[in-house]
Design a protein around this motif. Sequence first.
Motif, short mmCIF file in Angstrom:
data_model
loop_
_atom_site.label_atom_id
_atom_site.label_comp_id
_atom_site.label_asym_id
_atom_site.label_seq_id
_atom_site.Cartn_x
_atom_site.Cartn_y
_atom_site.Cartn_z
N SER A 62 0.83 -1.20 0.00
CA SER A 62 0.00 0.00 0.00
C SER A 62 0.86 1.25 0.00
O SER A 62 0.55 2.24 -0.67
N TYR A 63 1.95 1.19 0.74
CA TYR A 63 2.84 2.34 0.80
C TYR A 63 3.50 2.57 -0.57
O TYR A 63 3.56 3.69 -1.06
N ASN A 64 3.95 1.48 -1.18
CA ASN A 64 4.62 1.61 -2.48
C ASN A 64 3.69 2.06 -3.60
O ASN A 64 4.08 2.81 -4.48
N ASN A 72 5.79 10.77 3.20
CA ASN A 72 6.15 9.74 4.17
C ASN A 72 4.99 9.28 5.04
O ASN A 72 5.14 9.12 6.25
N THR A 73 3.85 9.11 4.43
CA THR A 73 2.71 8.64 5.21
C THR A 73 2.01 7.47 4.53
O THR A 73 2.05 7.33 3.31
N LEU A 74 1.40 6.65 5.35
CA LEU A 74 0.54 5.60 4.84
C LEU A 74 -0.87 5.92 5.34
O LEU A 74 -1.10 5.99 6.54
N SER A 75 -1.78 6.12 4.40
CA SER A 75 -3.12 6.54 4.81
C SER A 75 -4.14 5.46 4.47
O SER A 75 -3.85 4.50 3.76
N TYR A 76 -5.33 5.66 4.99
CA TYR A 76 -6.40 4.70 4.75
C TYR A 76 -6.68 4.53 3.26
O TYR A 76 -6.88 3.41 2.78
N SER A 77 -6.66 5.65 2.52
CA SER A 77 -7.01 5.53 1.10
C SER A 77 -5.98 4.70 0.33
O SER A 77 -6.33 4.03 -0.65
N ILE A 95 -14.06 -4.87 3.87
CA ILE A 95 -13.73 -4.15 5.11
C ILE A 95 -12.83 -2.94 4.85
O ILE A 95 -12.53 -2.18 5.75
N LEU A 96 -12.39 -2.78 3.62
CA LEU A 96 -11.61 -1.59 3.27
C LEU A 96 -12.30 -0.83 2.13
O LEU A 96 -11.72 -0.65 1.06
N ALA B 36 -7.35 -0.22 10.16
CA ALA B 36 -7.78 -0.98 8.98
C ALA B 36 -6.88 -2.19 8.75
O ALA B 36 -7.36 -3.28 8.42
N ILE B 37 -5.58 -2.01 8.93
CA ILE B 37 -4.66 -3.14 8.73
C ILE B 37 -4.93 -4.22 9.77
O ILE B 37 -4.93 -5.41 9.47
N SER B 38 -5.19 -3.79 10.99
CA SER B 38 -5.47 -4.75 12.05
C SER B 38 -6.73 -5.56 11.73
O SER B 38 -6.76 -6.78 11.91
N GLN B 39 -7.74 -4.89 11.25
CA GLN B 39 -8.97 -5.61 10.87
C GLN B 39 -8.71 -6.53 9.69
O GLN B 39 -9.21 -7.65 9.65
N ALA B 40 -7.91 -6.03 8.75
CA ALA B 40 -7.58 -6.85 7.59
C ALA B 40 -6.87 -8.12 8.05
O ALA B 40 -7.11 -9.21 7.51
#
Lengths: 118, 149
Positions: A62-64, A72-77, A95-96, B36-40
């Motif tokens: 997801s980060y890549n 330098n962030t990893l976000s929900y989207s 769930i996402l 979200a990652i934890s739920q995943a």
Amino acid sequence: MSEKSVEGKDERGVNNKTISLPVSRVKLIMKSSPDVSCINQDALFLTTKATELFVQHLALSSYNNGSGKETNTLSYSDLANTAEETETFQFLTDILPKKILASDYLKSLEQMEEDEEN
Amino acid sequence: MAERPEDLNLPNAVITRIIKEALPDGVNVSKEARRAISQAASVFVLYATSCANSFAMKAKRKTLNAGDVMSAMEEMEFERFLPPLRDALEAYKKGQKGKKEASEQKKKDKEKKNGTEEHDKSREEEEEEEEHMEEEDGENEGEEEDVEN
């Protein structure tokens, strides 16, 4: 880069602790599945380890793929996009879900209604 | 049994640490992303369990074993996890053996049971790693906890 660090960690951990997630909790989750009766110790260990690998894989992919590299962030989207775009993560789309603005949602509803009328 | 829904979550602190270890230094992970990652991860456990269980059922076994989990990973297209999983399992077993010095006993048990395992032969290619752990349904002493509840 991450692959290396993962392997490095494994090698260090070989003689003491190879997993960091609590096995008891993983077992509880597994047992909550209705058809499962017994789980042997190795299967439990492997599932726990696999879950750790999965967390790392999901976070890194997801980060890549994500937009946060400059900041330098990893976000929900980033996660929601990865779930939607990567085949192996498709099972996560429920769930996402992708977030959309309420205004956009209403617009698309209106659009659909119009389409139906025509 | 899980009594509260929170019981099916994995501990946030550990999940956060694992994420941090995977990402380059200094990457900020939003609270929402961590949750979200934890739920995943919980969903992953359930998905893997149900895949592994269907392999066990196909082989008419009640107990999920390591081979089932490995097959489940292939089925889920997480083949990339197989090599690290094999290594980890080997290391884990070594650790256990060292502790218990039970390898001799295990060998004997295995010879005794060879006869009953014929029906599993077809799956053994996938299970090269698991030769030592075909013990089934409580014939074993202590190490496997096949708790039925």
